[in-house]
Design a protein around this motif. Structure first.
Motif, PDB file in Angstrom:
ATOM      1  N   CYS A 135     -20.601  24.646 -80.358  1.00  0.00           N
ATOM      2  CA  CYS A 135     -19.942  24.103 -81.546  1.00  0.00           C
ATOM      3  C   CYS A 135     -19.546  25.216 -82.511  1.00  0.00           C
ATOM      4  O   CYS A 135     -18.464  25.184 -83.107  1.00  0.00           O
ATOM      5  CB  CYS A 135     -20.845  23.086 -82.243  1.00  0.00           C
ATOM      6  N   PHE A 136     -20.424  26.217 -82.658  1.00  0.00           N
ATOM      7  CA  PHE A 136     -20.090  27.338 -83.542  1.00  0.00           C
ATOM      8  C   PHE A 136     -18.875  28.093 -83.021  1.00  0.00           C
ATOM      9  O   PHE A 136     -17.962  28.420 -83.781  1.00  0.00           O
ATOM     10  CB  PHE A 136     -21.282  28.288 -83.672  1.00  0.00           C
ATOM     11  N   ALA A 137     -18.865  28.378 -81.725  1.00  0.00           N
ATOM     12  CA  ALA A 137     -17.740  29.105 -81.141  1.00  0.00           C
ATOM     13  C   ALA A 137     -16.437  28.339 -81.303  1.00  0.00           C
ATOM     14  O   ALA A 137     -15.362  28.939 -81.473  1.00  0.00           O
ATOM     15  CB  ALA A 137     -18.008  29.388 -79.665  1.00  0.00           C
ATOM     16  N   ALA A 138     -16.516  27.010 -81.259  1.00  0.00           N
ATOM     17  CA  ALA A 138     -15.322  26.170 -81.404  1.00  0.00           C
ATOM     18  C   ALA A 138     -14.962  25.907 -82.863  1.00  0.00           C
ATOM     19  O   ALA A 138     -13.952  25.249 -83.140  1.00  0.00           O
ATOM     20  CB  ALA A 138     -15.535  24.841 -80.688  1.00  0.00           C
ATOM     21  N   GLU A 139     -15.797  26.402 -83.796  1.00  0.00           N
ATOM     22  CA  GLU A 139     -15.599  26.194 -85.233  1.00  0.00           C
ATOM     23  C   GLU A 139     -15.585  24.710 -85.587  1.00  0.00           C
ATOM     24  O   GLU A 139     -14.782  24.250 -86.407  1.00  0.00           O
ATOM     25  CB  GLU A 139     -14.312  26.894 -85.710  1.00  0.00           C
ATOM     26  N   LEU A 140     -16.510  23.974 -84.978  1.00  0.00           N
ATOM     27  CA  LEU A 140     -16.613  22.538 -85.216  1.00  0.00           C
ATOM     28  C   LEU A 140     -18.039  22.198 -85.627  1.00  0.00           C
ATOM     29  O   LEU A 140     -18.995  22.762 -85.092  1.00  0.00           O
ATOM     30  CB  LEU A 140     -16.250  21.755 -83.951  1.00  0.00           C
ATOM     31  N   LEU A 141     -18.177  21.259 -86.551  1.00  0.00           N
ATOM     32  CA  LEU A 141     -19.502  20.805 -86.943  1.00  0.00           C
ATOM     33  C   LEU A 141     -20.133  20.001 -85.815  1.00  0.00           C
ATOM     34  O   LEU A 141     -19.471  19.148 -85.216  1.00  0.00           O
ATOM     35  CB  LEU A 141     -19.420  19.930 -88.193  1.00  0.00           C
ATOM     36  N   PRO A 142     -21.394  20.228 -85.511  1.00  0.00           N
ATOM     37  CA  PRO A 142     -22.050  19.450 -84.453  1.00  0.00           C
ATOM     38  C   PRO A 142     -22.171  17.967 -84.787  1.00  0.00           C
ATOM     39  O   PRO A 142     -22.390  17.153 -83.900  1.00  0.00           O
ATOM     40  CB  PRO A 142     -23.430  20.109 -84.317  1.00  0.00           C
ATOM     41  N   THR A 143     -22.018  17.618 -86.074  1.00  0.00           N
ATOM     42  CA  THR A 143     -22.076  16.212 -86.475  1.00  0.00           C
ATOM     43  C   THR A 143     -20.711  15.519 -86.400  1.00  0.00           C
ATOM     44  O   THR A 143     -20.632  14.307 -86.604  1.00  0.00           O
ATOM     45  CB  THR A 143     -22.617  16.101 -87.912  1.00  0.00           C
ATOM     46  N   GLN A 144     -19.673  16.268 -86.111  1.00  0.00           N
ATOM     47  CA  GLN A 144     -18.352  15.654 -85.957  1.00  0.00           C
ATOM     48  C   GLN A 144     -18.336  14.777 -84.709  1.00  0.00           C
ATOM     49  O   GLN A 144     -19.033  15.053 -83.727  1.00  0.00           O
ATOM     50  CB  GLN A 144     -17.271  16.736 -85.845  1.00  0.00           C
ATOM     51  N   THR A 145     -17.569  13.718 -84.733  1.00  0.00           N
ATOM     52  CA  THR A 145     -17.521  12.806 -83.590  1.00  0.00           C
ATOM     53  C   THR A 145     -16.300  13.096 -82.713  1.00  0.00           C
ATOM     54  O   THR A 145     -15.275  13.578 -83.198  1.00  0.00           O
ATOM     55  CB  THR A 145     -17.485  11.345 -84.050  1.00  0.00           C
ATOM     56  N   PHE A 146     -16.438  12.786 -81.436  1.00  0.00           N
ATOM     57  CA  PHE A 146     -15.373  13.098 -80.482  1.00  0.00           C
ATOM     58  C   PHE A 146     -14.071  12.380 -80.805  1.00  0.00           C
ATOM     59  O   PHE A 146     -12.988  12.918 -80.567  1.00  0.00           O
ATOM     60  CB  PHE A 146     -15.831  12.734 -79.059  1.00  0.00           C
ATOM     61  N   ASP A 147     -14.167  11.172 -81.340  1.00  0.00           N
ATOM     62  CA  ASP A 147     -12.942  10.411 -81.587  1.00  0.00           C
ATOM     63  C   ASP A 147     -12.123  10.963 -82.748  1.00  0.00           C
ATOM     64  O   ASP A 147     -10.994  10.531 -82.979  1.00  0.00           O
ATOM     65  CB  ASP A 147     -13.261   8.930 -81.816  1.00  0.00           C
TER      66      ASP A 147
END
Length: 269
Positions: A176-188
């Motif tokens: 998630c860090f490498a993708a610059e995305l919060l781990p709490t973000q949802t896939f949809d």
């Protein structure tokens, strides 16, 4: 808990260290770690050989010359160590396979297991695992198909072994860090570009972790210079309170579905 890079590192090193050697004796100090009687387990293994070692997700499969297989899952806190008379480890060993000059010790199997099974039984045990993320057929298109209609959080979905095999607490955070995305973000809520970033991050993080032997620092044997080399290269996992290597903000820790989760609240959005 050992994840894909740790188990792949174990697999490769064990293939060099124990494959082809005959098992001379067996010691079982915790019967619940195996799935047969100690006598049956011992009888099957003595003078048998481990011919090949495979990995599936977080499991190792030891193929025996007899046609049977040993299915290993280390679970939380499990590890292995190859002892010699000159190099021992002061830990409680649940199962020991003695190859003569060296002994493979299975440690921390109070939660894990080492089961003696037929190949068909192993296949059935692992049938519900998701795809292997480093196999050639795990393409971006396959990943897009997997995430289609997914609604769960990135953290909880990535660690689901039915979704993808081999990702756990550490690497879900690193991905998630490498993708610059919060781990709490949802896939949809992910855009097509973010899905691509997440897919590429899985590939990049695992390839680097494999190159440096995973994050678990306990060596497999004396003079093992590979195992655990990725620990110091983790950018987010277990780095609470440290500055983010990307933006300098303070890394935070949060429980997500009872799992400790590390992220940067500034550059992961």
């Amino acid at each position: 808990m050992p994840e894909l890079p740790e188990m792949e590192t174990y697999k490769n090193l064990l293939q060099l260290k124990i494959a082809g050697y005959s098992i001379k004796s067996v010691e079982v100090n915790r019967e619940k770690s195996i799935n047969t009687s100690v006598s049956e387990f011992t009888k099957e293994l003595i003078e048998n050989k481990i011919t090949q070692i495979q990995r599936r997700g977080k499991h190792l499969i030891f193929e025996l010359a007899s046609g049977k297989q040993l299915l290993l899952h280390l679970m939380l806190g499990g590890l292995m160590y190859i002892e010699t008379d000159e190099s021992t480890i002061s830990r409680t060993k649940q199962v020991i396979l003695n190859f003569g000059g060296h002994r493979l010790c299975f440690i921390g199997l109070r939660l894990g297991y080492l089961h003696l099974l037929t190949p068909q039984e192993v296949e059935a045990e692992l049938a519900d695992l998701g795809p292997e993320p480093l196999q050639p057929n795990f393409t971006l298109q396959e990943f897009e198909r997997l995430v289609d209609n997914k609604r769960g959080m990135l953290k909880t979905t990535l660690v689901d072994q039915h979704f993808i095999a081999g990702i756990g607490n550490c690497y879900s955070d690193e991905i998630c860090f490498a993708a610059e995305l919060l781990p709490t973000q949802t896939f949809d809520t992910l855009s097509g570009e973010e899905i691509q970033r997440l897919y590429q991050s899985i590939q990049n993080v695992f390839q680097e972790a494999l190159r440096f032997g995973g994050y678990m620092e306990q060596p497999l044997f004396k003079d093992d210079q590979l195992t655990g080399g990725y620990d110091e290269k983790c950018k987010i996992y277990d780095r609470e309170g440290e500055p983010c290597v990307r933006c300098g903000s303070t890394i935070v820790k949060k429980d997500v579905s009872s799992r400790k989760t590390f992220f940067c609240p500034n550059c992961q959005i």
